[in-house]
Design an enzyme around this catalytic site. Structure first.
Site, short mmCIF file in Angstrom:
data_model
loop_
_atom_site.label_atom_id
_atom_site.label_comp_id
_atom_site.label_asym_id
_atom_site.label_seq_id
_atom_site.Cartn_x
_atom_site.Cartn_y
_atom_site.Cartn_z
N LYS A 1 51.64 37.02 43.40
CA LYS A 1 51.16 37.64 42.16
C LYS A 1 49.64 37.55 42.04
O LYS A 1 48.97 38.54 41.73
CB LYS A 1 51.84 36.93 40.99
CG LYS A 1 51.74 37.63 39.68
CD LYS A 1 52.83 37.20 38.70
CE LYS A 1 53.13 35.72 38.70
NZ LYS A 1 54.31 35.36 37.90
N SER B 1 14.20 38.21 42.78
CA SER B 1 14.22 36.89 43.39
C SER B 1 13.55 35.94 42.42
O SER B 1 12.66 36.33 41.65
CB SER B 1 13.46 36.94 44.71
OG SER B 1 12.92 35.68 45.02
N HIS C 1 26.04 54.11 67.79
CA HIS C 1 25.50 52.79 68.18
C HIS C 1 24.27 52.44 67.32
O HIS C 1 23.40 51.70 67.77
CB HIS C 1 25.11 52.75 69.66
CG HIS C 1 26.17 53.27 70.58
ND1 HIS C 1 27.07 52.46 71.23
CD2 HIS C 1 26.49 54.54 70.94
CE1 HIS C 1 27.91 53.19 71.96
NE2 HIS C 1 27.57 54.47 71.80
N1 ARG Z 1 57.61 33.05 37.67
C1 ARG Z 1 58.60 33.17 38.69
C2 ARG Z 1 58.08 34.10 39.81
O1 ARG Z 1 57.08 34.69 39.65
C3 ARG Z 1 59.83 33.70 38.08
C4 ARG Z 1 61.04 33.64 38.95
C5 ARG Z 1 61.58 32.27 39.04
N2 ARG Z 1 62.88 32.37 39.64
C6 ARG Z 1 63.51 31.33 40.16
N3 ARG Z 1 64.67 31.56 40.72
N4 ARG Z 1 62.98 30.13 40.16
O2 ARG Z 1 58.68 34.22 40.85
#
Ligand code: ARG
Length: 458
Positions: free
Chosen positions: A334, A286, A164
């Protein structure tokens, strides 16, 4: 009257420019990091197509070598940041096909035989992630090693143990620092599990339903150093997104550890505690207050951890909402994956340096034992050792807390000798674990990088 929009010509046909811009998103930028990995994926695919028993052959051995030589050039350009992806290319995959076609004509137009962009991108992202996770594992081990070295050096230095946030029981700097080191070694297991998940090959699943050609998926998996193909073509397709979610979750677990370590460092380096000082090069000043040295690095690690937790939630939410088979939603995982890996790796690297320069202050650490209450449990257990039932000892000590004044923290922690306690920490065990894990990462690294070097040269 709205002007009619002119279609933009791409490798796969004409697309409305607004639709193209929206659907492409950040791919031309993000995919600059994927391009070198796609070159390997494409090289494995072309090598397999060359060996495939069909008449007429898709590539002769000489044609294959011409494609591989061109892919090696593109790989080198991608590695040095010189691979251009335009919006009309959409992504690195079509940019590579365009480049091959510009250089080799009809040979370039054959490389997409028997694959889809869906298995192509999945394999490139896995190769990228495999590489990043090898680096992550090295960096986890480096930080664990720094923490455990700090713990070993200061293992006999008393430090108030807290629950705590209140003083609880006498402990040591060794326990505090090696706790985070050990937590990282255990969390490495989660990252290793993510690595094993990533290290299977989706190539040849095409659009998730296979192709009517005698492709050899075991061969492409082997050429790319994967431990096996993902057997079922739809399982291979569906694993995109799931793979990213698993990796970001592993990053999240690493960041949870780093965040608590950072929070402890902020707290215990405050003047009011003064247990440690963070080396000045890790602090910033600062613009108005001349005296300031702020623990910005640790604060940002706390916020980065919060962000990686959010990225993990983001990836899981994208996957959770989708039906099976490829959906364009996947493209958006991604950026989350790359950000989580970047942030986690940068945090590990900067904290390793910070911990290596950390300075403990023995006087301030011992001063914190002035409130005698922190010795209460240890005293009660001394009475127990002399035969008193624990609950009686507990009450007796609570009624006479002032009698504990003057107890010595160094002597108290020296009596804690069982496994994992201040004087029972097994630093040889830690050293062995670190050595074993380093060897394991080297083995994985070789299994991944040797086949790639054989495929396209170093
Ligand atoms: N740049 C796309 C991705 O990252 C590639 C795949 C696109 N495939 C499709 N069926 N439109 O998913």
């Amino acid at each position: 009257m709205k002007k009619p929009v002119q279609d933009t010509k791409t490798v796969v046909g004409a697309i409305d420019p607004d639709v193209l811009a929206f659907t492409v998103g950040k791919d031309p930028i993000l995919d600059r990091r994927l391009a070198q990995w796609d070159c390997y994926g494409t090289a494995a695919h072309v090598t397999m197509l060359t060996a495939m028993q069909v008449e007429p052959r898709i590539f002769s051995a000489e044609e294959r070598d011409a494609v591989l030589a061109q892919l090696a050039i593109l790989r080198d350009r991608a590695r040095t940041g010189q691979f251009e992806i335009t919006e009309a290319d959409q992504d690195c995959h079509l940019a590579i096909e365009r480049n091959l076609t510009e250089a080799l004509g009809t040979l370039g137009r054959r490389v997409h035989t028997g694959r889809s962009r869906n298995d192509q991108v999945a394999v490139a992202v896995r190769l990228f992630t495999r590489h990043e996770l090898l680096g992550t594992q090295d960096e986890i081990l480096a930080l664990a090693e720094a923490l455990i070295a700090f713990a070993r050096e200061h293992r006999a230095l008393p430090m108030v143990g807290r629950t705590h946030l209140q003083p609880a029981m006498p402990s040591s700097v060794g326990v505090w620092a090696s706790a985070y080191g050990e937590e990282l070694l255990d969390t490495l297991g989660i990252v290793r599990a993510a690595y094993d998940y990533v290290n299977k090959c989706p190539l040849g699943s095409a659009a998730s339903y296979g192709v009517p050609l005698p492709i050899d998926r075991a061969l492409t998996a082997r050429l790319l150093g994967f431990r096996a193909p993902i057997h079922n073509v739809l399982a291979a397709g569906n694993a995109r997104g799931k793979m990213e979610s698993i990796v970001i979750s592993a990053c999240e677990q690493v960041m949870l550890t780093l965040s608590r370590l950072a929070q402890d460092l902020i707290l215990f380096s405050m003047p009011e505690f003064g247990y440690f000082s963070i080396s000045k090069e890790f602090c910033t000043g600062s613009s108005i207050m001349p005296q300031k040295y702020n623990p910005d690095v640790c604060e940002l690690i706390r916020s980065k951890a919060a962000q990686v937790c959010a990225l993990a939630g983001g990836a899981a939410s994208i996957v959770e909402a989708m039906p099976g088979g490829y959906n364009r939603d996947l493209q958006d995982t991604k950026a989350l994956l790359m950000e989580a890996l970047d942030v986690t790796r940068a945090s590990l690297r900067i904290l390793s340096r910070l911990v290596s320069g950390l300075q403990p202050h023995p006087d301030r650490l011992r001063d914190a034992f002035k409130d005698p209450g922190v010795f209460a449990t240890d005293r009660a257990l001394e009475l127990v050792a002399a035969g008193m039932p624990f609950r009686d000892a507990y009450h007796q000590v609570r009624d006479h807390l002032e009698d504990l004044r003057g107890m010595n923290p160094d002597e108290t922690i020296a009596k804690k000798t069982h496994a994992g306690a201040p004087f029972g920490l097994d630093f040889d065990l830690y050293a062995r674990r670190i050595a074993e894990e380093k060897a394991a990462v080297r083995t994985l690294d070789e299994a991944a990088s040797k086949p790639l070097a054989e495929l396209l040269g170093a």
